[in-house]
Motif scaffolding. Structure first.
Motif, short mmCIF file in Angstrom:
data_model
loop_
_atom_site.label_atom_id
_atom_site.label_comp_id
_atom_site.label_asym_id
_atom_site.label_seq_id
_atom_site.Cartn_x
_atom_site.Cartn_y
_atom_site.Cartn_z
N TYR A 11 -5.49 37.43 -10.81
CA TYR A 11 -6.75 38.19 -10.87
C TYR A 11 -7.00 38.70 -9.45
CZ TYR A 11 -11.58 39.64 -11.45
OH TYR A 11 -12.73 40.39 -11.48
N PRO B 236 -11.18 32.20 -18.66
CA PRO B 236 -10.41 32.58 -19.86
C PRO B 236 -8.94 32.85 -19.57
CG PRO B 236 -12.52 33.72 -19.83
CD PRO B 236 -12.37 33.05 -18.48
N LEU B 237 -8.65 33.44 -18.40
CA LEU B 237 -7.25 33.69 -18.04
C LEU B 237 -6.48 32.38 -17.97
CD1 LEU B 237 -4.99 35.61 -16.95
CD2 LEU B 237 -5.88 35.11 -14.65
N GLN C 242 -16.02 34.57 -15.15
CA GLN C 242 -16.05 35.15 -16.50
C GLN C 242 -14.68 35.67 -16.92
OE1 GLN C 242 -19.36 37.98 -16.76
NE2 GLN C 242 -20.31 36.95 -15.02
N ARG C 243 -13.84 35.98 -15.93
CA ARG C 243 -12.48 36.44 -16.23
C ARG C 243 -11.44 35.35 -15.94
NH1 ARG C 243 -13.24 41.84 -17.07
NH2 ARG C 243 -14.79 42.93 -15.83
N PRO D 16 -8.92 45.23 -16.40
CA PRO D 16 -9.78 44.79 -17.51
C PRO D 16 -10.34 46.00 -18.27
CG PRO D 16 -10.25 43.50 -15.55
CD PRO D 16 -9.30 44.60 -15.13
N THR E 191 -10.45 39.74 -23.28
CA THR E 191 -10.73 38.32 -23.41
C THR E 191 -11.01 37.98 -24.87
OG1 THR E 191 -11.66 38.19 -21.17
CG2 THR E 191 -12.25 36.44 -22.69
N TYR E 192 -10.31 36.96 -25.36
CA TYR E 192 -10.43 36.56 -26.76
C TYR E 192 -11.10 35.18 -26.85
CZ TYR E 192 -7.09 40.29 -27.83
OH TYR E 192 -6.48 41.51 -27.96
N GLU E 193 -11.58 34.86 -28.04
CA GLU E 193 -12.14 33.54 -28.29
C GLU E 193 -11.04 32.51 -28.47
OE1 GLU E 193 -15.28 32.27 -28.37
OE2 GLU E 193 -15.85 34.20 -27.48
N ARG F 148 -6.64 32.88 -22.75
CA ARG F 148 -7.43 33.67 -23.70
C ARG F 148 -7.56 35.14 -23.27
NH1 ARG F 148 -12.46 32.77 -24.34
NH2 ARG F 148 -12.97 31.46 -22.56
N VAL F 149 -6.66 35.59 -22.39
CA VAL F 149 -6.67 36.98 -21.95
C VAL F 149 -5.32 37.61 -22.24
CG1 VAL F 149 -6.87 38.54 -19.97
CG2 VAL F 149 -8.38 36.56 -20.13
N LYS F 150 -5.35 38.77 -22.85
CA LYS F 150 -4.13 39.52 -23.11
C LYS F 150 -4.46 41.00 -23.10
CE LYS F 150 -0.03 39.56 -26.09
NZ LYS F 150 0.85 39.18 -24.98
#
Length: 301
Positions: free
Chosen positions: A229, A76-77, A72-73, A283, A87-89, A81-83
């Motif tokens: 991560y 997206p990373l 789940q992390r 996170p 987590t962004y779309e 899509r992670v900043k």
């Protein structure tokens, strides 16, 4: 979250490592039986060897669930899509691309995820799942899976063949210190030749972390990206939580294959060399009282 719910969550966090170690301890009989059946008495009567064998038995059982939660992390990373721990779309950073090193590849638990990022993945995978990466044009063209354990390295080779990415995935069956030594294995990773490094819950266990993280840094190209991560030492939550983590860590490594709860991975990464940008944070949805806090993000050389 109400006060009662917060207290319950805190107690669950405090108890979590002990439950995890208990699950590992339950695999001791199975590990003993396996070593006896294979007549591997040297490992059976070696403290370090048995610890590693126990972790292998335990991880075969619990690893898929750990991966399911981490995906789940992690996905997206890798999709960019992670900043700032969010987590962004949409794409907000750089998706993984080019020549990649997977540190601590193990038996290939993440190989199917990497397969989604190869150039022709869109021919066989759901287009919607790949839309974020496609907007940047980034694709993995080569993966080096660094895994010094010979049993895991053999399983890794089979895994990448079964998935069908053995044309771009090369198993590196040596430690980090030997990846640029062609006399140690049938290849060489040149300094400054790697676009991306991916470390997923592995830097807690590598030997000589300061030295080996610096060696990995040398392999990155200028402008290269290091995707992280990892679980790390407590840095929020106060002195009592820090002391509690240190207490748990007296026992934890013996049931988790030498994993160190109190390793300051972010400090080691920052000390490896100069980075243009460091986006590495806890996170946002993790509470400050985590006994196993994580850091997620990308460092750009």
């Amino acid at each position: 979250m109400g006060v009662l719910a917060t207290i319950q969550d805190l107690l669950a966090n405090l108890a979590g490592p002990w439950i995890f170690m208990g699950m590992s301890a339950m695999r001791i009989p199975a590990t003993i039986r396996r070593l006896i059946s294979t007549k591997d008495y040297r490992t059976l009567f070696s403290f370090t060897g048995f610890r590693e064998a126990l972790f292998g038995t335990f991880w075969a059982y619990v690893g898929p669930n750990v991966k399911l939660n981490a995906e789940q992390r992690v996905i997206p990373l890798l999709e960019g899509r992670v900043k700032d721990g969010v987590t962004y779309e949409e794409v907000v950073s750089t998706p993984v691309y080019g020549t990649v090193i997977e540190v601590g590849a193990g038996s290939g638990m993440w190989a199917d995820v990497f397969a989604q990022f190869r150039e022709n993945a869109g021919d066989t995978n759901d287009a919607e799942g790949l839309r974020h990466r496609k907007t940047t044009g980034g694709y993995i063209t080569k993966i080096y899976g660094v895994e010094p354990n010979p049993i895991s390295a053999k399983a890794l080779q089979k895994r990448v063949e079964d998935i069908g990415i053995d044309d771009i995935y090369q198993v590196v069956p040596v430690g980090i210190e030997s990846v640029d030594d062609p006399s140690a294995w049938n290849g060489k990773i040149e300094p400054g030749s790697v676009d991306c490094i991916v470390g997923i819950l592995c830097l807690c266990s590598i030997p000589e972390p300061e030295k080996n993280i610096k060696l990995l840094y040398r392999l990155l190209k200028p402008g290269g990206h290091w995707y992280v991560y990892e679980h790390v030492k407590v840095w929020r939550g106060g002195l009592l939580l820090n002391l509690y983590q240190r207490f748990v860590n007296l026992i934890w490594p013996h049931f988790l294959g030498g994993c160190q709860l109190c390793r300051d991975t972010e400090k080691n990464l920052r000390a490896a060399g100069a980075f243009q940008d460091v986006d590495l944070v806890q996170p946002v949805d993790q509470p400050p009282y985590q006994v196993l806090p994580h850091k997620i993000g990308i460092l750009t050389k």
